[in-house]
Design a protein around this motif. Structure first.
Motif, PDB file in Angstrom:
ATOM      1  N   PRO A   1     -62.134  28.998   2.020  1.00 42.66           N
ATOM      2  CA  PRO A   1     -60.723  28.846   1.640  1.00 42.66           C
ATOM      3  C   PRO A   1     -60.475  29.544   0.284  1.00 42.66           C
ATOM      4  CG  PRO A   1     -61.781  26.715   2.027  1.00 42.66           C
ATOM      5  CD  PRO A   1     -62.869  27.727   2.002  1.00 42.66           C
ATOM      6  N   PRO A   2     -59.258  30.080   0.074  1.00 45.01           N
ATOM      7  CA  PRO A   2     -58.959  30.770  -1.192  1.00 45.01           C
ATOM      8  C   PRO A   2     -58.714  29.766  -2.324  1.00 45.01           C
ATOM      9  CG  PRO A   2     -57.053  30.814   0.263  1.00 45.01           C
ATOM     10  CD  PRO A   2     -58.126  30.090   1.002  1.00 45.01           C
ATOM     11  N   MET A   3     -59.812  29.336  -2.990  1.00 44.20           N
ATOM     12  CA  MET A   3     -59.731  28.271  -4.004  1.00 44.20           C
ATOM     13  C   MET A   3     -58.788  28.639  -5.157  1.00 44.20           C
ATOM     14  SD  MET A   3     -61.175  25.524  -3.238  1.00 44.20           S
ATOM     15  CE  MET A   3     -61.297  24.604  -4.745  1.00 44.20           C
ATOM     16  N   ASP A   4     -58.803  29.925  -5.569  1.00 42.15           N
ATOM     17  CA  ASP A   4     -57.944  30.316  -6.701  1.00 42.15           C
ATOM     18  C   ASP A   4     -56.471  30.042  -6.369  1.00 42.15           C
ATOM     19  OD1 ASP A   4     -58.285  32.219  -4.715  1.00 42.15           O
ATOM     20  OD2 ASP A   4     -57.970  33.923  -6.048  1.00 42.15           O
ATOM     21  N   LEU A   5     -56.069  30.322  -5.139  1.00 39.55           N
ATOM     22  CA  LEU A   5     -54.684  30.074  -4.719  1.00 39.55           C
ATOM     23  C   LEU A   5     -54.418  28.573  -4.598  1.00 39.55           C
ATOM     24  CD1 LEU A   5     -53.732  32.655  -1.928  1.00 39.55           C
ATOM     25  CD2 LEU A   5     -53.006  32.566  -4.297  1.00 39.55           C
ATOM     26  N   LEU A   6     -55.359  27.857  -3.983  1.00 36.26           N
ATOM     27  CA  LEU A   6     -55.177  26.412  -3.779  1.00 36.26           C
ATOM     28  C   LEU A   6     -55.030  25.688  -5.120  1.00 36.26           C
ATOM     29  CD1 LEU A   6     -57.798  26.125  -0.929  1.00 36.26           C
ATOM     30  CD2 LEU A   6     -55.371  25.565  -0.671  1.00 36.26           C
ATOM     31  N   LEU A   7     -55.739  26.184  -6.140  1.00 35.04           N
ATOM     32  CA  LEU A   7     -55.659  25.544  -7.463  1.00 35.04           C
ATOM     33  C   LEU A   7     -54.348  25.851  -8.187  1.00 35.04           C
ATOM     34  CD1 LEU A   7     -59.374  25.965  -8.576  1.00 35.04           C
ATOM     35  CD2 LEU A   7     -58.185  23.792  -8.191  1.00 35.04           C
ATOM     36  N   LEU A   8     -53.591  26.850  -7.709  1.00 35.87           N
ATOM     37  CA  LEU A   8     -52.249  27.113  -8.271  1.00 35.87           C
ATOM     38  C   LEU A   8     -51.317  25.942  -7.937  1.00 35.87           C
ATOM     39  CD1 LEU A   8     -51.154  30.757  -7.323  1.00 35.87           C
ATOM     40  CD2 LEU A   8     -51.736  29.896  -9.591  1.00 35.87           C
ATOM     41  N   ALA A   9     -51.523  25.348  -6.764  1.00 36.69           N
ATOM     42  CA  ALA A   9     -50.643  24.272  -6.303  1.00 36.69           C
ATOM     43  C   ALA A   9     -51.103  22.910  -6.784  1.00 36.69           C
ATOM     44  CB  ALA A   9     -50.566  24.270  -4.771  1.00 36.69           C
ATOM     45  N   ASP A  10     -52.375  22.791  -7.158  1.00 41.60           N
ATOM     46  CA  ASP A  10     -52.926  21.493  -7.548  1.00 41.60           C
ATOM     47  C   ASP A  10     -54.058  21.745  -8.537  1.00 41.60           C
ATOM     48  OD1 ASP A  10     -54.291  19.011  -7.651  1.00 41.60           O
ATOM     49  OD2 ASP A  10     -53.469  18.493  -5.693  1.00 41.60           O
ATOM     50  N   PRO A  11     -53.907  21.304  -9.783  1.00 39.12           N
ATOM     51  CA  PRO A  11     -54.936  21.622 -10.786  1.00 39.12           C
ATOM     52  C   PRO A  11     -56.235  20.825 -10.630  1.00 39.12           C
ATOM     53  CG  PRO A  11     -53.209  20.275 -11.770  1.00 39.12           C
ATOM     54  CD  PRO A  11     -52.792  20.545 -10.352  1.00 39.12           C
ATOM     55  N   SER A  12     -56.303  19.908  -9.663  1.00 41.43           N
ATOM     56  CA  SER A  12     -57.512  19.090  -9.529  1.00 41.43           C
ATOM     57  C   SER A  12     -58.450  19.646  -8.453  1.00 41.43           C
ATOM     58  CB  SER A  12     -57.127  17.649  -9.167  1.00 41.43           C
ATOM     59  OG  SER A  12     -58.255  16.959  -8.677  1.00 41.43           O
ATOM     60  N   PRO A  13     -59.588  20.269  -8.856  1.00 44.62           N
ATOM     61  CA  PRO A  13     -60.532  20.778  -7.857  1.00 44.62           C
ATOM     62  C   PRO A  13     -61.008  19.672  -6.929  1.00 44.62           C
ATOM     63  CG  PRO A  13     -61.133  21.539 -10.056  1.00 44.62           C
ATOM     64  CD  PRO A  13     -60.050  20.519 -10.235  1.00 44.62           C
ATOM     65  N   ARG A  14     -61.116  18.438  -7.448  1.00 46.29           N
ATOM     66  CA  ARG A  14     -61.596  17.323  -6.617  1.00 46.29           C
ATOM     67  C   ARG A  14     -60.616  17.032  -5.471  1.00 46.29           C
ATOM     68  NH1 ARG A  14     -60.387  12.142  -6.432  1.00 46.29           N
ATOM     69  NH2 ARG A  14     -59.071  12.251  -8.283  1.00 46.29           N
ATOM     70  N   LEU A  15     -59.308  16.987  -5.799  1.00 42.67           N
ATOM     71  CA  LEU A  15     -58.312  16.718  -4.754  1.00 42.67           C
ATOM     72  C   LEU A  15     -58.227  17.872  -3.758  1.00 42.67           C
ATOM     73  CD1 LEU A  15     -55.330  14.966  -6.623  1.00 42.67           C
ATOM     74  CD2 LEU A  15     -57.050  13.942  -5.143  1.00 42.67           C
ATOM     75  N   VAL A  16     -58.319  19.122  -4.275  1.00 44.89           N
ATOM     76  CA  VAL A  16     -58.249  20.298  -3.387  1.00 44.89           C
ATOM     77  C   VAL A  16     -59.422  20.285  -2.403  1.00 44.89           C
ATOM     78  CG1 VAL A  16     -58.376  22.820  -3.303  1.00 44.89           C
ATOM     79  CG2 VAL A  16     -56.918  21.715  -5.007  1.00 44.89           C
ATOM     80  N   GLU A  17     -60.614  19.994  -2.909  1.00 41.75           N
ATOM     81  CA  GLU A  17     -61.808  19.917  -2.035  1.00 41.75           C
ATOM     82  C   GLU A  17     -61.598  18.871  -0.940  1.00 41.75           C
ATOM     83  OE1 GLU A  17     -64.551  21.624  -2.005  1.00 41.75           O
ATOM     84  OE2 GLU A  17     -64.640  22.635  -3.944  1.00 41.75           O
ATOM     85  N   GLU A  18     -61.017  17.731  -1.342  1.00 45.32           N
ATOM     86  CA  GLU A  18     -60.800  16.642  -0.386  1.00 45.32           C
ATOM     87  C   GLU A  18     -59.807  17.071   0.703  1.00 45.32           C
ATOM     88  OE1 GLU A  18     -60.037  12.810  -2.356  1.00 45.32           O
ATOM     89  OE2 GLU A  18     -58.788  12.354  -0.599  1.00 45.32           O
ATOM     90  N   TYR A  19     -58.734  17.762   0.274  1.00 41.83           N
ATOM     91  CA  TYR A  19     -57.723  18.203   1.247  1.00 41.83           C
ATOM     92  C   TYR A  19     -58.317  19.182   2.257  1.00 41.83           C
ATOM     93  CZ  TYR A  19     -54.091  16.450  -1.979  1.00 41.83           C
ATOM     94  OH  TYR A  19     -53.308  15.681  -2.778  1.00 41.83           O
ATOM     95  N   ILE A  20     -59.106  20.163   1.746  1.00 43.31           N
ATOM     96  CA  ILE A  20     -59.593  21.175   2.695  1.00 43.31           C
ATOM     97  C   ILE A  20     -60.705  20.610   3.589  1.00 43.31           C
ATOM     98  CG2 ILE A  20     -58.837  23.285   1.527  1.00 43.31           C
ATOM     99  CD1 ILE A  20     -61.399  23.551   0.158  1.00 43.31           C
ATOM    100  N   GLU A  21     -61.362  19.578   3.108  1.00 42.95           N
ATOM    101  CA  GLU A  21     -62.382  18.895   3.913  1.00 42.95           C
ATOM    102  C   GLU A  21     -61.721  18.162   5.092  1.00 42.95           C
ATOM    103  OE1 GLU A  21     -65.738  18.642   2.991  1.00 42.95           O
ATOM    104  OE2 GLU A  21     -66.227  17.296   4.684  1.00 42.95           O
ATOM    105  N   ARG A  22     -60.603  17.477   4.793  1.00 41.18           N
ATOM    106  CA  ARG A  22     -59.957  16.622   5.804  1.00 41.18           C
ATOM    107  C   ARG A  22     -58.845  17.324   6.569  1.00 41.18           C
ATOM    108  NH1 ARG A  22     -57.586  12.495   2.218  1.00 41.18           N
ATOM    109  NH2 ARG A  22     -56.589  11.752   4.100  1.00 41.18           N
ATOM    110  N   GLY A  23     -58.322  18.441   6.025  1.00 43.86           N
ATOM    111  CA  GLY A  23     -57.173  19.105   6.634  1.00 43.86           C
ATOM    112  C   GLY A  23     -57.526  20.455   7.231  1.00 43.86           C
ATOM    113  N   GLN A  24     -56.480  21.187   7.644  1.00 44.25           N
ATOM    114  CA  GLN A  24     -56.666  22.514   8.218  1.00 44.25           C
ATOM    115  C   GLN A  24     -55.933  23.545   7.353  1.00 44.25           C
ATOM    116  OE1 GLN A  24     -58.599  23.576  11.008  1.00 44.25           O
ATOM    117  NE2 GLN A  24     -58.093  25.462   9.917  1.00 44.25           N
ATOM    118  N   CYS A  25     -56.659  24.596   7.011  1.00 43.64           N
ATOM    119  CA  CYS A  25     -56.140  25.621   6.107  1.00 43.64           C
ATOM    120  C   CYS A  25     -55.561  26.799   6.910  1.00 43.64           C
ATOM    121  CB  CYS A  25     -57.351  26.089   5.313  1.00 43.64           C
ATOM    122  SG  CYS A  25     -57.032  26.724   3.724  1.00 43.64           S
TER     123      CYS A  25
END
Ligand code: ACO
Ligand code: ACO
Length: 150
Positions: free
Chosen positions: A12-36
């Motif tokens: 997943p494009p982490m740099d882009l995902l972190l633009l929407a949410d500054p928490s790497p922990r929450l972003v990791e959780e979303y991509i683990e449980r969701g669909q990108c």
């Protein structure tokens, strides 16, 4: 440009995902449980969103972002509309999204795509983020919750 589901072996494009949410922990959780899903032009990823099933019949756009060099060109709107259509095709009855009290442009975009405000998750950004976040000259404190029937 095409919008496609990211395969499980693709990064997943982490740099882009972190633009929407500054928490790497929450972003990791979303991509683990969701669909990108990614908007791509050739090999270049212009934008991303993550769809996360939350309750029976309900799915949420938990993260959406467009590469800073390509913002304001309609890609965000295409991604939101793609998420709505994808959720509908997958059989969900409701799609939700949440954003900060200070996110004026995002609130405009989501309402232009048919979302309506439902409630305010007060102090969400105080409870879930260690550092204060500022945007448009305001502190991000409350989450505005929006939804639409599919
Ligand atoms: N007043 C009125 N309308 C506005 C305003 C405003 N202040 N700001 C934006 N808009 C409208 C635009 O006019 C446009 O609508 P239009 O096509 O009818 O003119 C729309 O909102 C924006 O459309 P796009 O150009 O498609 O948006 P963009 O490609 O820039 O993507 C996004 C929007 C994803 C929010 C992008 O700016 C971004 O990546 N921002 C940083 C990350 C972010 O904040 N993500 C959302 C966090 S919340 C979450 O992830 C659930
Ligand atoms: N994003 C971020 N900040 C914004 C935006 C935006 N899109 N639009 C306005 N602001 C900020 C400005 O940056 C400024 O803050 P700052 O000083 O920190 O930069 C502030 O909002 C506006 O400040 P003023 O210049 O003092 O506002 P103005 O003198 O234009 O008065 C008012 C605002 C009363 C809303 C005026 O525009 C007006 O009369 N509008 C028409 C009538 C109206 O809509 N009234 C309110 C209806 S609701 C009610 O009456 C309860």
């Amino acid at each position: 440009m095409e919008i496609v589901k990211l395969a499980s072996h693709e990064q997943p494009p982490m740099d882009l995902l972190l633009l929407a949410d500054p928490s790497p922990r929450l972003v990791e959780e979303y991509i683990e449980r969701g669909q990108c899903y990614v908007a791509q032009a050739g090999k270049f990823i212009l934008g991303v969103y993550v769809l996360l099933p939350t309750r029976p019949d309900t799915v949420e756009i938990v993260n959406i972002a467009v590469d800073e060099r390509h913002q304001g060109q309609g890609i965000g709107k295409k991604l939101v509309n793609h998420a709505i259509e994808t959720a509908r095709q997958l059989g969900y009855k409701t799609i939700e999204i949440g954003t900060g009290n200070s996110s004026i442009g995002q609130l405009a975009l989501y309402q232009k795509c048919g979302f309506r405000m439902t409630w305010i998750d007060r102090d969400f950004f105080i409870r879930h983020y260690e550092e204060p976040i500022y945007e448009n000259g305001m502190q991000v404190i409350d989450m505005v919750r929006l939804s639409q029937d599919l």
